[in-house]
Design a protein around this motif. Structure first.
Motif, mmCIF file in Angstrom:
data_model
loop_
_atom_site.group_PDB
_atom_site.id
_atom_site.type_symbol
_atom_site.label_atom_id
_atom_site.label_comp_id
_atom_site.label_asym_id
_atom_site.label_seq_id
_atom_site.Cartn_x
_atom_site.Cartn_y
_atom_site.Cartn_z
ATOM 1 N N GLY A 21 0.828 -1.193 0.000
ATOM 2 C CA GLY A 21 0.000 0.000 0.000
ATOM 3 C C GLY A 21 0.866 1.248 0.000
ATOM 4 O O GLY A 21 2.093 1.179 0.033
ATOM 5 N N GLU A 22 0.217 2.375 -0.023
ATOM 6 C CA GLU A 22 0.934 3.650 0.029
ATOM 7 C C GLU A 22 1.475 3.874 1.432
ATOM 8 O O GLU A 22 0.880 3.450 2.415
ATOM 9 C CB GLU A 22 -0.003 4.802 -0.344
ATOM 10 C CG GLU A 22 -0.420 4.803 -1.798
ATOM 11 C CD GLU A 22 0.726 5.147 -2.729
ATOM 12 O OE1 GLU A 22 1.677 5.847 -2.308
ATOM 13 O OE2 GLU A 22 0.665 4.719 -3.883
ATOM 14 N N SER A 23 2.600 4.568 1.515
ATOM 15 C CA SER A 23 3.172 4.889 2.822
ATOM 16 C C SER A 23 2.328 5.969 3.501
ATOM 17 O O SER A 23 1.557 6.684 2.853
ATOM 18 C CB SER A 23 4.611 5.388 2.663
ATOM 19 O OG SER A 23 4.608 6.658 2.028
ATOM 20 N N ALA A 24 2.489 6.099 4.803
ATOM 21 C CA ALA A 24 1.746 7.111 5.561
ATOM 22 C C ALA A 24 2.096 8.511 5.064
ATOM 23 O O ALA A 24 1.215 9.382 4.977
ATOM 24 C CB ALA A 24 2.053 6.971 7.050
ATOM 25 N N LEU A 27 0.252 9.197 1.762
ATOM 26 C CA LEU A 27 -1.168 9.464 2.019
ATOM 27 C C LEU A 27 -1.377 10.861 2.586
ATOM 28 O O LEU A 27 -2.321 11.565 2.195
ATOM 29 C CB LEU A 27 -1.731 8.413 2.972
ATOM 30 C CG LEU A 27 -1.847 7.005 2.404
ATOM 31 C CD1 LEU A 27 -2.273 6.037 3.501
ATOM 32 C CD2 LEU A 27 -2.814 6.958 1.242
ATOM 33 N N LEU A 28 -0.487 11.290 3.482
ATOM 34 C CA LEU A 28 -0.584 12.630 4.041
ATOM 35 C C LEU A 28 -0.398 13.688 2.963
ATOM 36 O O LEU A 28 -1.170 14.649 2.874
ATOM 37 C CB LEU A 28 0.462 12.821 5.147
ATOM 38 C CG LEU A 28 0.562 14.231 5.723
ATOM 39 C CD1 LEU A 28 -0.680 14.570 6.523
ATOM 40 C CD2 LEU A 28 1.810 14.358 6.572
ATOM 41 N N LEU A 29 0.618 13.507 2.119
ATOM 42 C CA LEU A 29 0.874 14.474 1.046
ATOM 43 C C LEU A 29 -0.289 14.529 0.064
ATOM 44 O O LEU A 29 -0.695 15.611 -0.373
ATOM 45 C CB LEU A 29 2.175 14.134 0.323
ATOM 46 C CG LEU A 29 3.453 14.291 1.137
ATOM 47 C CD1 LEU A 29 4.654 13.838 0.325
ATOM 48 C CD2 LEU A 29 3.622 15.703 1.631
ATOM 49 N N MET A 30 -0.855 13.386 -0.266
ATOM 50 C CA MET A 30 -1.992 13.371 -1.183
ATOM 51 C C MET A 30 -3.198 14.085 -0.581
ATOM 52 O O MET A 30 -3.914 14.809 -1.281
ATOM 53 C CB MET A 30 -2.362 11.938 -1.567
ATOM 54 C CG MET A 30 -1.378 11.300 -2.519
ATOM 55 S SD MET A 30 -1.934 9.709 -3.151
ATOM 56 C CE MET A 30 -1.502 8.630 -1.808
ATOM 57 N N GLN A 31 -3.400 13.915 0.717
ATOM 58 C CA GLN A 31 -4.509 14.591 1.385
ATOM 59 C C GLN A 31 -4.302 16.101 1.364
ATOM 60 O O GLN A 31 -5.224 16.860 1.054
ATOM 61 C CB GLN A 31 -4.632 14.099 2.821
ATOM 62 C CG GLN A 31 -5.761 14.762 3.583
ATOM 63 C CD GLN A 31 -5.809 14.317 5.031
ATOM 64 O OE1 GLN A 31 -4.937 13.592 5.505
ATOM 65 N NE2 GLN A 31 -6.816 14.754 5.739
ATOM 66 N N ARG A 32 -3.082 16.536 1.684
ATOM 67 C CA ARG A 32 -2.786 17.978 1.678
ATOM 68 C C ARG A 32 -2.942 18.561 0.274
ATOM 69 O O ARG A 32 -3.482 19.648 0.096
ATOM 70 C CB ARG A 32 -1.370 18.224 2.184
ATOM 71 C CG ARG A 32 -1.141 17.852 3.618
ATOM 72 C CD ARG A 32 -1.222 19.064 4.520
ATOM 73 N NE ARG A 32 -1.260 18.692 5.915
ATOM 74 C CZ ARG A 32 -0.189 18.610 6.709
ATOM 75 N NH1 ARG A 32 0.993 18.881 6.230
ATOM 76 N NH2 ARG A 32 -0.333 18.280 7.975
#
Length: 68
Positions: A21-24, A27-32
């Motif tokens: 899966g994607e790293s944490a 996922l954080l960067l994609m959310q931002r």
């Protein structure tokens, strides 16, 4: 991988790695990026890179650019 399959007596074509899966961090960067792009849809790759850098993330254009 070939040597491991040989030792175990498995055909190499029958062995598949499980997808990761994607790293944490990703996922954080994609959310931002998603939140910022929703607010400012006119920002391009450089603008989004600059936004993440202002947030304290050391990223470059490759990290921001959409891969199709």
């Amino acid at each position: 991988m070939q040597a491991r399959c040989r030792v175990l007596g498995l055909a190499r074509s029958s062995y598949y790695d499980q997808p990761r899966g994607e790293s944490a961090l990703s996922l954080l960067l994609m959310q931002r990026l998603d939140e910022e792009f929703t607010r400012h849809i006119f920002k391009g790759v450089v603008g989004m890179r600059d936004y993440l850098r202002q947030q304290g993330h050391a990223v470059n254009e490759k990290r921001v650019r959409v891969r199709v």
